[in-house]
Design an enzyme around this catalytic site. Structure first.
Site, PDB file in Angstrom:
ATOM      1  CG  ASN A  47      -2.196   1.488   1.293  1.00  0.00           C
ATOM      2  OD1 ASN A  47      -1.478   2.445   1.277  1.00  0.00           O
ATOM      3  ND2 ASN A  47      -3.261   0.994   1.413  1.00  0.00           N
TER       4      ASN A  47
ATOM      5  CG  ASP B 147      -3.993   2.959   3.451  1.00  0.00           C
ATOM      6  OD1 ASP B 147      -4.227   4.375   2.714  1.00  0.00           O
ATOM      7  OD2 ASP B 147      -5.216   2.708   3.540  1.00  0.00           O
TER       8      ASP B 147
END
Length: 288
Positions: free
Chosen positions: A159, A207
């Site tokens: 990510n 993330d």
């Protein structure tokens, strides 16, 4: 934390500019958006799902587009749950902010269509590393020269990504495994010695990430609604939590007059926060 802007449509990929404004991509809004210091927003429409961005050596903004995602709302949180109808894969776009023009630069690598792109970071040479989340690949590209290839593969839903201050380490987060990985950068685009800097054992998920001026890896922690700061030695130093809980705190960058202001995307609530950072910030290559 202070609210710099609200009402954004799933903001990610912040870039702090010298004039005090911050660029963000809005995945649901399909735009690259400038947020002024007073909170005024001005979007450049990109289409699809802009998911990450970085300034290149030619002054243009290069956008990682995932092709578009479908969104829904639960408990006041807006979030993606699947691919948008018509999503045919990802691509890299070049945005000229002065002209407001958008062009597609890459749609495939070595004959294979690009998957859902996520993050991008330029090195000193003017080329960049790009995260392809669904293919589990890191690309290395020179968008000005028009070349792109695979730097690393076999990753588990990568990510976020960032380079160490001296450019000798590349870091990437894997969302669901909970791992933050590190590589030695032997030469531009040449990675070796992959190690696990830190792992949650899948207990909580990552993330995006950014690296600060002290070399700390600052990773967006989805379960904890904030940023987890991991030292270059792999120790958790501190955690920052947003005032309003959001399971989609997605990205962080550094800027401000002294370079030590953090800008944090609370994407599920559409908020861009600013925060005085206790370590030095890190000016990214070609940021201006």
């Amino acid at each position: 934390m202070k609210v710099l802007a609200s009402g954004l449509r799933f903001p990610e990929g912040p870039i702090a500019l010298d004039d005090g404004s911050v660029l963000v991509v809005e995945i649901e809004g399909g735009a690259l958006t400038r947020v002024e210091a007073d909170g005024t927003v001005s979007p450049v429409h990109c289409g699809g799902g802009p998911n990450g961005a970085a300034l290149g050596p030619d002054g243009a903004v290069y956008v990682c587009n995932n092709g578009g995602l479908a969104f829904k709302t639960e408990d006041g949180i807006r979030f993606p749950y699947w691919m948008a109808e018509g999503n045919e894969g990802g691509y890299i776009q070049r945005v000229d902010l002065s002209m407001g023009s958008v062009e597609v630069v890459f749609t495939q690598v070595e004959g294979t269509p690009i998957g859902n792109l996520n993050d991008i970071v330029f090195d000193e040479s003017g080329a960049c590393y790009i995260v392809d989340t669904t293919r589990g690949v890191l690309y290395y590209a020179d968008p000005v020269a028009g070349t792109i290839g695979i730097a690393e593969e076999g990753l588990e839903y990568p990510n976020g990504m960032g380079l160490s201050p001296d450019g000798t380490k590349l870091y990437a987060s894997e969302t669901y495994s909970g791992r933050v990985l590190a590589w030695d950068v032997k030469a531009p685009g040449i990675l070796s010695g992959k190690t696990e800097l830190y792992s949650t054992g899948g207990e909580y998920h990552w993330d995006g990430l950014a690296v600060d001026g002290a070399g700390n890896v600052c990773a967006s922690n989805l379960e904890k609604s904030g940023i987890t700061v991991i030292s270059p030695a792999g120790d958790v130093l501190r955690e920052f939590v947003t005032p309003e809980r959001d399971p989609y705190v997605t990205n962080i960058c550094f800027g401000g007059p002294d370079g030590d202001t953090a800008f944090i995307c609370s994407a599920g609530r559409g908020i861009l926060y600013s925060l005085q950072w206790p370590w030095p910030g890190l000016r990214l290559n070609f940021a201006h």
